[in-house]
Design an enzyme around this catalytic site. Structure first.
Site, PDB file in Angstrom:
ATOM      1  N   LYS A  76      63.096 -14.205  45.444  1.00 48.02           N
ATOM      2  CA  LYS A  76      64.409 -14.859  45.337  1.00 48.02           C
ATOM      3  C   LYS A  76      65.303 -14.071  44.389  1.00 48.02           C
ATOM      4  O   LYS A  76      64.840 -13.577  43.356  1.00 48.02           O
ATOM      5  CB  LYS A  76      64.190 -16.283  44.805  1.00 48.02           C
ATOM      6  CG  LYS A  76      65.420 -17.175  44.809  1.00 48.02           C
ATOM      7  CD  LYS A  76      65.067 -18.578  44.294  1.00 48.02           C
ATOM      8  CE  LYS A  76      66.238 -19.550  44.427  1.00 48.02           C
ATOM      9  NZ  LYS A  76      65.889 -20.906  43.973  1.00 48.02           N
ATOM     10  N   SER A 151      67.327 -24.569  47.204  1.00 47.58           N
ATOM     11  CA  SER A 151      68.089 -23.339  47.112  1.00 47.58           C
ATOM     12  C   SER A 151      67.301 -22.085  47.505  1.00 47.58           C
ATOM     13  O   SER A 151      67.913 -21.061  47.777  1.00 47.58           O
ATOM     14  CB  SER A 151      68.582 -23.172  45.678  1.00 47.58           C
ATOM     15  OG  SER A 151      67.491 -23.002  44.796  1.00 47.58           O
ATOM     16  N   SER A 175      63.940 -27.157  45.038  1.00 44.18           N
ATOM     17  CA  SER A 175      64.371 -25.901  45.658  1.00 44.18           C
ATOM     18  C   SER A 175      63.258 -25.015  46.205  1.00 44.18           C
ATOM     19  O   SER A 175      63.530 -24.017  46.865  1.00 44.18           O
ATOM     20  CB  SER A 175      65.198 -25.089  44.661  1.00 44.18           C
ATOM     21  OG  SER A 175      66.487 -25.628  44.563  1.00 44.18           O
TER      22      SER A 175
END
Lengths: 485, 489
Positions: A76, A151, A175
């Protein structure tokens, strides 16, 4: 040739160890996949040359004793990576190249893996659908109209589409778990303090936790083992002995007591979610676990509490993005104040601005007691609900999300409905305890659905074991066709 | 010592006004590294050379408490006779400024590390206790430099993150003199403890000054103004005088005093409004989630307490008891640890009382003249003690001692050597002296007759003659005695 990229991380590691495949060939296979999956928009940055270099180095001098020998990994874009652009999905960090490596990614590299690229995410990890990223929304490989969750949407999408053998995300309110649930993958949010936050772009410091996202529970154990550990650079890091999660993984759950909280049966929840939950309960019961009805009475306050605490911390954490030292700076602006205003207006997206405003408001004098202080008190009650329950039970079983993946654009104009997506995941962050989501079924459209296992603090091994048992018995298989090719 | 009466009031047309002052002193913690990072705290480095990723607030950077700073704050708290809080919390104070990289300052708000304490001041009108409200730890900000470029502001982050102790007094101070005594006392205590170097030129000690006035005898406080960031005692005193007078004038003219923050303009010697209460920042304090609450074990506090050095108040008492000094002398000699150390070494080797007198006289005057700290004194404690002993034993007179002192300064020689080589030894043999005096008297028979017929003033003339013919070495006391005896006869 067999496509190695749709295998589990554990199988790939076996293939590397038995020299059935070289790190270089493995890396090339992923690069190939990534290059033909641009439609998914899962990557912000790719580091192919770096990956091929590292793969070659590994092949020349392999060390098979490592946990992640010669494994390429995309992560990420919230993890700072040395000399590689790190954007947090934001325009304000569009040109930001850290001179340092986050502790978690460094741990991964120290275990033999290397960086394949940086994955798209909601801006500053604020979002549940990966639609707030400055770099565009990410598409769920499950269906070309679907969000991958957020997310960590780039992470879940890349993982499900075989663009990385495993990945890591961050989970502030769900997330990791929600995108895992939306893509038919496994995601674990560890106990707060198990993984160092040093070098991760902060959203809400008291809630943020990095964790693994993988195809299987075993993979999850391997990744957690690789990334976690005490870090003296993070004052909230837990100083404890490292666990061998993968070695200690067991599917015998006989006699374990599993709590079923009545508060997680919410109004208007799709029937399929309920059915999935029943399916999970049945598997556990059949395996000799004992189901116990429990109550977590303050659950209904979790979401409002979260949407005070998280924006409050975010409003302060994001103050450093002011255009003075690094990142985006507006060329306009006659004086300091105007430079700030223009930089932050142009640098941040709408969702981030919304949360900064909410956070600034709830911390303002005159409102602090009514909002922030009260939220902190409620947070303690939510934590106590869990603490009380865990004196009687070993783990808690709930659905991961109140729905399957929704359509792109479906909720973008309705922030509250978007926030409601985190209803089952948020309490865990507020309590600082670990929880994992594993795929356990599909809805009538064939979209994956996840079950959530919640454990008490530092009980990662136990929820991994229970997840391992469910995984073996529910025989979920992700049926993703590579429609983007 | 005669006790004066406290008398500092602002006189208005309608009466006398008492000035009420409270100080928020910002003292830089003496430590090698910053409060939450490993960067050096050394003064005077090139701009932005002592800045870590944490100090400049890069994404994902986290603060880690520097244990030494915590210990220094606890030591200071103990030195201020204050309550040490076993539980304290670091909060974020949020505001935007170019030299505040995080967009917040990490400080302590509701739960400071040190609670109430007190400081004793020795004033001419007696001793006075000043209450300490609290002491908390916080980060310093960087420095904005506006005058290096016509269109840009430069930022130096060397100071960013350095540990400060904010010491908040109760509104117990009543005059610029008390403020002077209070700052000096705080500084002295912290220098004894080694927790702050107290260097005001380098900004290690600065203060926000809260001033209000009220009619003499009033019980309620007036509206206060805060004068920000004053960095010398002189400026604090000037600012207080100006501000108190300004407030009295407003009251006498029937006007309201606005509670506001003001700046002291050192060039114009006036305070100016910086921001009013309405414009006050909303700092949005909240506990810093990157740091756990600070829990101090009582054991650590006890250990620190045990290892504290003797502080000025205790030392003063001891000096009075042990060395027979009066309160004034003891006060002066304990004001700086280095001075008290010097004195104690000298006192060990010489007369205690005389050593004090000579230190506070000639030694201090010389150091002052040369702008030297006592630690840099060109005269060693051993030589100084020898000099004192030479005076005490009557070997040299006070007048000759001054001469010897000058030569010691020039040559660095020990006083014994100087006295011998220059033949400065006092003439203290009564027989020799009597012989010399008899000669002088017989040479000045007319003056002797005049003296005997009542012209007493001529006694000085005879003493002068003796000194002249002995080259100043005649023992003055003995000379007096012999002269008196011979002139009687």
């Amino acid at each position: 040739m067999v496509d190695i990229t749709n295998q589990s991380l554990n199988d790939i590691i076996e293939n590397i160890k038995t020299k059935k495949i070289s790190s270089t060939d493995l890396t090339k296979a992923y690069i190939n996949n990534i290059q033909s999956a641009k439609k998914l928009n899962a990557f912000v940055t790719t580091t192919f040359d770096h990956a091929l270099d590292k793969a070659k180095q590994f092949d020349n001098k392999p060390n098979f004793d490592q946990l992640l020998p010669g494994i390429p990994l995309a992560v990420k874009d919230l993890f700072c990576t040395e000399n590689i652009k790190t954007t947090a999905g934001s325009n304000i960090l569009n040109n930001f190249i850290p001179s340092y490596e986050s502790t978690v990614t460094k741990n991964l590299w120290n275990n033999g893996s290397f960086l394949l690229g940086k994955l798209n995410c909601d801006e500053f990890a604020m979002g549940s659908s990966n639609e707030t990223s400055y770099y565009g929304n990410v598409i769920n490989p499950v269906g070309d109209q679907l969000v991958p969750g957020g997310s960590s949407g780039g992470s879940s999408s890349a993982l499900a589409a075989d663009l990385t053998p495993a990945t890591i995300g961050t989970d502030t309110g769900g997330s990791i778990r929600q995108p895992a649930s939306f893509t038919g993958t496994v995601g674990l949010k560890p106990t707060y303090g198990l993984c160092s936050r040093w070098g991760i772009v902060a959203f809400a410091s008291s809630l943020d936790q990095a964790g693994p996202m993988t195809k299987t529970i075993k993979d999850c154990a391997i990744m957690l083992e690789s990334m976690s550990g005490f870090d003296e650079k993070d004052s909230t890091s837990i100083n404890k002995k490292k666990e061998q999660y993968s070695k200690n993984l067991k599917d015998n759950i006989k006699g374990l007591k599993i709590g079923i909280p009545k508060e997680y049966r919410v109004d208007n929840m799709p029937k399929e979610i309920d059915e999935l939950w029943e399916k999970g309960k049945k598997i556990l019961k059949d395996l000799g676990a004992q189901l116990i009805d429990i109550s977590l009475p303050h659950t209904k306050y979790a979401l409002p509490t979260y949407y005070i605490v998280a924006p409050a911390e975010a409003s302060s954490n994001l103050a450093r993005y002011d255009g003075v030292r690094y990142g985006y700076r507006s060329k306009q602006g006659k004086d300091l104040i105007e430079m700030y205003e223009k930089t932050r207006s142009e640098g941040f997206g709408d969702e981030v601005k919304r949360r900064i405003l909410i956070g600034t408001y709830v911390l303002s004098s005159g409102y602090y007691d009514a909002y922030y202080l009260k939220a902190q008190k409620v947070r303690q009650l939510i934590k106590k609900d869990f603490d009380d329950s865990f004196t009687k039970i070993d783990a808690i079983l709930t659905p991961s999300t109140p729905s399957s993946a929704f359509k792109i654009g479906e909720k973008t104009n309705d922030p509250v409905s978007m926030y409601l997506n985190d209803i089952f995941t948020v309490p865990v962050n507020l309590a600082g305890i670990p929880a994992l989501s594993l795929p356990a079924g599909v809805d009538k459209q064939g979209y994956p659905l996840g079950l959530q296992l919640i454990g008490k603090a530092l009980d990662e091994q136990k929820i991994l074991n229970i997840g391992y048992a469910i995984e073996k018995n529910c025989r979920f298989k992700n049926k993703i066709k590579r429609w983007w090719l | 010592m005669s006790k004066e009466k406290f008398d500092y009031f602002i006189k208005g047309d309608k009466g006398k006004y008492e000035v009420v002052i409270g100080l928020e002193v910002h003292a830089q913690v003496l430590s090698k590294s910053k409060l939450f990072s490993g960067s050096s705290t050394k003064f005077g480095a090139d701009p932005n050379n002592q800045v870590s990723l944490i100090d400049s607030a890069f994404p994902g950077m986290l603060p880690v408490i520097n244990e030494e700073c915590i210990k220094q704050a606890v030591r200071t708290g103990l030195g201020l006779n204050a309550k040490i809080n076993n539980y304290s919390v670091f909060d974020r104070k949020n505001y935007f400024y170019a030299d505040l990289p995080q967009g917040y300052q990490i400080s302590q708000y509701k739960h400071p590390i040190v609670g109430e304490g007190k400081v004793l001041l020795d004033m001419p009108y007696g001793s006075k206790e000043i209450g300490i409200e609290r002491l908390h730890l916080e980060q310093d900000a960087g420095k904005s430099i506006h005058d290096m470029d016509p269109t840009n502001t430069y930022v130096d982050l060397n100071r960013s993150g350095i540990a400060l102790m904010e010491i908040v007094s109760k509104p117990d101070l009543r005059s610029p003199d008390e403020v002077n005594a209070y700052i000096k006392k705080l500084r002295s205590i912290m220098r004894y403890l080694g927790t702050c170097d107290g260097n005001m030129q380098e900004g290690s000690l600065r203060a926000d000054v809260n001033v209000s006035v009220r009619k003499e005898g009033d019980k309620n406080f007036g509206t206060r103004c805060e004068i920000k960031n004053v960095n010398s005692i002189k400026f604090m005193q000037m600012a207080i005088e100006y501000e108190a007078t300004r407030q009295v004038e407003l009251i006498e003219n029937g006007k309201e005093i606005d509670q506001e923050t003001r700046l002291f303009d050192t060039k114009k010697n006036e305070t100016r409004s910086m921001r009013s209460k309405e414009d006050a920042h909303d700092y949005r304090y909240f506990p810093d989630p990157d740091l756990l609450p600070l829990k101090l074990e009582q054991k650590l506090i006890d250990e620190l307490k045990k290892s504290l050095p003797e502080l000025p108040d205790k030392k003063k008492e001891r000096f009075m008891k042990e060395y027979g000094l009066n309160a004034y002398e003891a006060n002066v000699l304990v004001s700086e640890k280095e001075i008290s150390d010097y004195y104690e070494e000298v006192a060990k080797l010489s007369d205690k009382k005389l050593a004090a007198t000579w230190m506070m006289g000639d030694l201090f005057a010389m150091l002052n003249d040369k702008g030297l700290d006592i630690s840099k004194s060109p005269i060693s404690t051993k030589h100084f003690a020898e000099l004192v002993q030479s005076i005490k034993s009557g070997e040299i007179s006070g007048r000759i001692a001054k001469e010897v002192f000058e030569i010691m300064l020039e040559t660095g020689d020990n006083p014994k050597k100087i006295i011998e080589s220059k033949g400065l030894k006092q003439q203290s043999d009564p027989k020799e002296l009597e012989k010399m005096i008899n000669e002088i008297l017989s040479k000045n028979k007319d003056k002797v007759d005049q003296y005997k017929s009542g012209k007493d003033k001529l006694f000085g003339f005879f003493v002068g003659q003796v000194m002249k013919s002995s080259g100043g070495k005649a023992n003055p006391q003995l000379t007096n005695e012999i002269l008196k005896k011979l002139l009687k006869g």
